[in-house]
Design a protein around this motif. Sequence first.
Motif, PDB file in Angstrom:
ATOM      1  N   ARG A 159     -40.708 -12.147  13.287  1.00 26.14           N
ATOM      2  CA  ARG A 159     -39.393 -12.633  13.729  1.00 26.14           C
ATOM      3  C   ARG A 159     -38.273 -12.029  12.887  1.00 26.14           C
ATOM      4  NH1 ARG A 159     -35.785 -13.679  16.611  1.00 26.14           N
ATOM      5  NH2 ARG A 159     -34.921 -15.717  17.012  1.00 26.14           N
ATOM      6  N   ILE A 160     -38.463 -11.976  11.568  1.00 33.50           N
ATOM      7  CA  ILE A 160     -37.470 -11.390  10.659  1.00 33.50           C
ATOM      8  C   ILE A 160     -37.328  -9.889  10.927  1.00 33.50           C
ATOM      9  CG2 ILE A 160     -37.002 -10.840   8.230  1.00 33.50           C
ATOM     10  CD1 ILE A 160     -38.246 -13.636   7.580  1.00 33.50           C
ATOM     11  N   ALA A 161     -38.433  -9.228  11.223  1.00 33.87           N
ATOM     12  CA  ALA A 161     -38.372  -7.798  11.539  1.00 33.87           C
ATOM     13  C   ALA A 161     -37.565  -7.554  12.812  1.00 33.87           C
ATOM     14  CB  ALA A 161     -39.780  -7.225  11.683  1.00 33.87           C
ATOM     15  N   VAL A 163     -36.546 -15.647   2.618  1.00 32.58           N
ATOM     16  CA  VAL A 163     -36.265 -14.224   2.763  1.00 32.58           C
ATOM     17  C   VAL A 163     -35.886 -13.666   1.394  1.00 32.58           C
ATOM     18  CG1 VAL A 163     -34.804 -12.528   3.928  1.00 32.58           C
ATOM     19  CG2 VAL A 163     -35.525 -14.598   5.148  1.00 32.58           C
ATOM     20  N   MET A 164     -36.473 -12.547   1.046  1.00 31.55           N
ATOM     21  CA  MET A 164     -36.222 -11.908  -0.247  1.00 31.55           C
ATOM     22  C   MET A 164     -34.737 -11.571  -0.405  1.00 31.55           C
ATOM     23  SD  MET A 164     -37.691 -10.568  -2.981  1.00 31.55           S
ATOM     24  CE  MET A 164     -37.533  -9.187  -4.107  1.00 31.55           C
ATOM     25  N   GLN A 165     -34.145 -12.061  -1.497  1.00 28.38           N
ATOM     26  CA  GLN A 165     -32.732 -11.854  -1.814  1.00 28.38           C
ATOM     27  C   GLN A 165     -32.607 -10.858  -2.971  1.00 28.38           C
ATOM     28  OE1 GLN A 165     -30.258 -13.388   0.084  1.00 28.38           O
ATOM     29  NE2 GLN A 165     -32.077 -13.911   1.291  1.00 28.38           N
ATOM     30  N   ALA A 221     -39.883  -4.173  -5.983  1.00 28.90           N
ATOM     31  CA  ALA A 221     -40.777  -3.016  -6.078  1.00 28.90           C
ATOM     32  C   ALA A 221     -40.732  -2.364  -7.459  1.00 28.90           C
ATOM     33  CB  ALA A 221     -40.408  -1.999  -5.002  1.00 28.90           C
ATOM     34  N   ASN A 222     -39.646  -2.583  -8.215  1.00 30.33           N
ATOM     35  CA  ASN A 222     -39.475  -1.930  -9.514  1.00 30.33           C
ATOM     36  C   ASN A 222     -39.283  -2.957 -10.629  1.00 30.33           C
ATOM     37  OD1 ASN A 222     -39.551   0.789  -8.492  1.00 30.33           O
ATOM     38  ND2 ASN A 222     -37.565   0.350  -7.577  1.00 30.33           N
ATOM     39  N   PHE A 248     -41.780  -6.491  -3.114  1.00 28.98           N
ATOM     40  CA  PHE A 248     -40.986  -6.884  -1.953  1.00 28.98           C
ATOM     41  C   PHE A 248     -39.659  -6.146  -1.922  1.00 28.98           C
ATOM     42  CE2 PHE A 248     -43.794 -10.492  -2.604  1.00 28.98           C
ATOM     43  CZ  PHE A 248     -44.204 -10.787  -1.320  1.00 28.98           C
ATOM     44  N   GLU A 249     -39.169  -5.924  -0.723  1.00 30.97           N
ATOM     45  CA  GLU A 249     -37.851  -5.346  -0.505  1.00 30.97           C
ATOM     46  C   GLU A 249     -36.910  -6.449  -0.031  1.00 30.97           C
ATOM     47  OE1 GLU A 249     -37.033  -2.225  -1.208  1.00 30.97           O
ATOM     48  OE2 GLU A 249     -39.093  -1.647  -1.722  1.00 30.97           O
ATOM     49  N   VAL A 250     -35.648  -6.341  -0.387  1.00 28.96           N
ATOM     50  CA  VAL A 250     -34.639  -7.306   0.051  1.00 28.96           C
ATOM     51  C   VAL A 250     -34.669  -7.378   1.580  1.00 28.96           C
ATOM     52  CG1 VAL A 250     -32.155  -7.788   0.151  1.00 28.96           C
ATOM     53  CG2 VAL A 250     -33.207  -6.993  -1.989  1.00 28.96           C
ATOM     54  N   GLY A 251     -34.656  -8.597   2.084  1.00 28.58           N
ATOM     55  CA  GLY A 251     -34.677  -8.825   3.529  1.00 28.58           C
ATOM     56  C   GLY A 251     -36.057  -9.096   4.094  1.00 28.58           C
ATOM     57  N   GLU A 252     -37.100  -8.844   3.337  1.00 28.21           N
ATOM     58  CA  GLU A 252     -38.458  -9.109   3.798  1.00 28.21           C
ATOM     59  C   GLU A 252     -38.809 -10.587   3.624  1.00 28.21           C
ATOM     60  OE1 GLU A 252     -41.066  -5.107   3.077  1.00 28.21           O
ATOM     61  OE2 GLU A 252     -40.937  -6.499   1.394  1.00 28.21           O
ATOM     62  N   LEU A 253     -39.849 -11.025   4.325  1.00 26.67           N
ATOM     63  CA  LEU A 253     -40.379 -12.369   4.126  1.00 26.67           C
ATOM     64  C   LEU A 253     -41.015 -12.432   2.747  1.00 26.67           C
ATOM     65  CD1 LEU A 253     -41.084 -15.191   5.321  1.00 26.67           C
ATOM     66  CD2 LEU A 253     -43.305 -14.194   5.939  1.00 26.67           C
TER      67      LEU A 253
END
Length: 181
Positions: free
Chosen positions: A105-107, A132-134, A143-144, A165-170
Amino acid sequence: MIRLLLLTMLVITVPALADDQQRIEQSRQLSMQLGKQLSAELMAAMKAEGPVHAISVCNERAPEIAQSLGANSNAIVGRTALRVRNPNNAPLGEHKAVMDYFKQRIAQDPNVVPEAWFTSSNGEQHYMRAIVMQPQCAACHGANVKPEVQQAILAKYPDDQATGFEVGELRGSFLIRWLDK
């Protein structure tokens, strides 16, 4: 498993019964209170002493905040994720199916924060709201992650799976399990 996913998706899309509306709103409020309180304490710790200190706050305060909110409402309040940091937050199969739905759904629409209300296989009512990842979470979940932060994470959580995780991902889900029906 496919049957469960289809059932979960069906329950998510069917409007809740009128009797459930109040419980859903209570659940929504509990999840937002947990998010707000935890975020405030984590941001204060990050500002005061950096991300290494914030790991201790998350490790100790998150369960305390969740327990306090739950004790005042006859619910178990917490978090879960597909990739957990704390093994005590590991999801049930039904929770995994819902989070898989959240991820899709987020994608499709990153502006939507999905939520779900369902009755689990054991008869409990569950509410889930996506986390959601902020950007501010990237220091510990991104990731870093810096080596000193990674070392502090592994000291508290030797089996950590919650980075990359990347910002915006679950990132995960708030989870409210009601002890009564």
